[in-house]
Design a protein around this motif. Structure first.
Motif, PDB file in Angstrom:
ATOM      1  N   GLN A   1       0.828  -1.201   0.000  1.00 45.31           N
ATOM      2  CA  GLN A   1       0.000   0.000   0.000  1.00 45.31           C
ATOM      3  C   GLN A   1       0.864   1.254   0.000  1.00 45.31           C
ATOM      4  OE1 GLN A   1      -2.704  -0.196   3.314  1.00 45.31           O
ATOM      5  NE2 GLN A   1      -4.127  -1.532   2.218  1.00 45.31           N
ATOM      6  N   PRO A   2       0.365   2.321  -0.583  1.00 47.19           N
ATOM      7  CA  PRO A   2       1.101   3.593  -0.501  1.00 47.19           C
ATOM      8  C   PRO A   2       1.371   3.943   0.956  1.00 47.19           C
ATOM      9  CG  PRO A   2      -0.704   3.758  -2.067  1.00 47.19           C
ATOM     10  CD  PRO A   2      -0.864   2.439  -1.369  1.00 47.19           C
TER      11      PRO A   2
ATOM     12  N   PRO B   1       6.382   3.973  -0.213  1.00 46.42           N
ATOM     13  CA  PRO B   1       6.293   3.860  -1.661  1.00 46.42           C
ATOM     14  C   PRO B   1       5.060   4.577  -2.209  1.00 46.42           C
ATOM     15  CG  PRO B   1       5.625   1.807  -0.641  1.00 46.42           C
ATOM     16  CD  PRO B   1       6.167   2.673   0.456  1.00 46.42           C
TER      17      PRO B   1
ATOM     18  N   THR C   1       5.571   1.676  -8.894  1.00 46.17           N
ATOM     19  CA  THR C   1       5.186   0.380  -9.452  1.00 46.17           C
ATOM     20  C   THR C   1       6.031   0.065 -10.679  1.00 46.17           C
ATOM     21  OG1 THR C   1       2.910   0.529  -8.647  1.00 46.17           O
ATOM     22  CG2 THR C   1       3.307  -0.909 -10.536  1.00 46.17           C
TER      23      THR C   1
ATOM     24  N   VAL D   1       2.447  -0.862  -6.161  1.00 45.77           N
ATOM     25  CA  VAL D   1       2.039   0.009  -5.064  1.00 45.77           C
ATOM     26  C   VAL D   1       0.612   0.471  -5.344  1.00 45.77           C
ATOM     27  CG1 VAL D   1       2.565   2.045  -3.704  1.00 45.77           C
ATOM     28  CG2 VAL D   1       4.421   0.769  -4.828  1.00 45.77           C
TER      29      VAL D   1
END
Length: 119
Positions: A13-14, A86, A91, A117
């Motif tokens: 996940q972000p 991230p 990605t 991500v």
């Protein structure tokens, strides 16, 4: 047989974190600079981070400075990429590369690991 094997990729996940590993076999990385590259769909492969053979010098793409950290453990014959916070634009398929020092006449690449991500 010379090999670089990346692992640790996946969905994150972000704002989360992920650690990629690059395990070498068939040679010792202690005389090689280690780098991480990435390639997103439709884009060229780009350098993400690089560390010299002794680990004394690192270099990062501007887009990951302050978020990603490259490291190495010569005793374990492995390099790492710690990815903190991230973003979706991170990605890509991430590749590990070993480059002989002082002159990069010998280069080895891994097969890549996908990092996605997304929430």
């Amino acid at each position: 047989q010379v090999q670089l094997v990346e692992s640790g990729g996946g969905l994150v996940q972000p704002g989360g974190s992920l650690r990629l590993s690059c395990a070498a076999s068939g040679f010792r990385i202690n005389r090689y600079a280690m780098s991480w590259y990435r390639q997103a769909p439709g884009k060229e492969r780009e350098l993400v981070a690089r560390v010299t053979s002794a680990g004394g010098s690192t270099r990062y793409a501007d887009s990951v400075k302050g978020r990603f950290t490259i490291s190495r453990d010569n005793a374990k014959n492995t390099a790492y990429l710690q990815m903190n916070s991230p973003k979706p634009e991170d990605t890509a398929v991430y590749y590990c590369k070993a480059s002989a020092e002082p002159v990069s006449t010998i280069n080895y690449w891994g097969q890549g690991t996908q990092v996605t991500v997304s929430s």
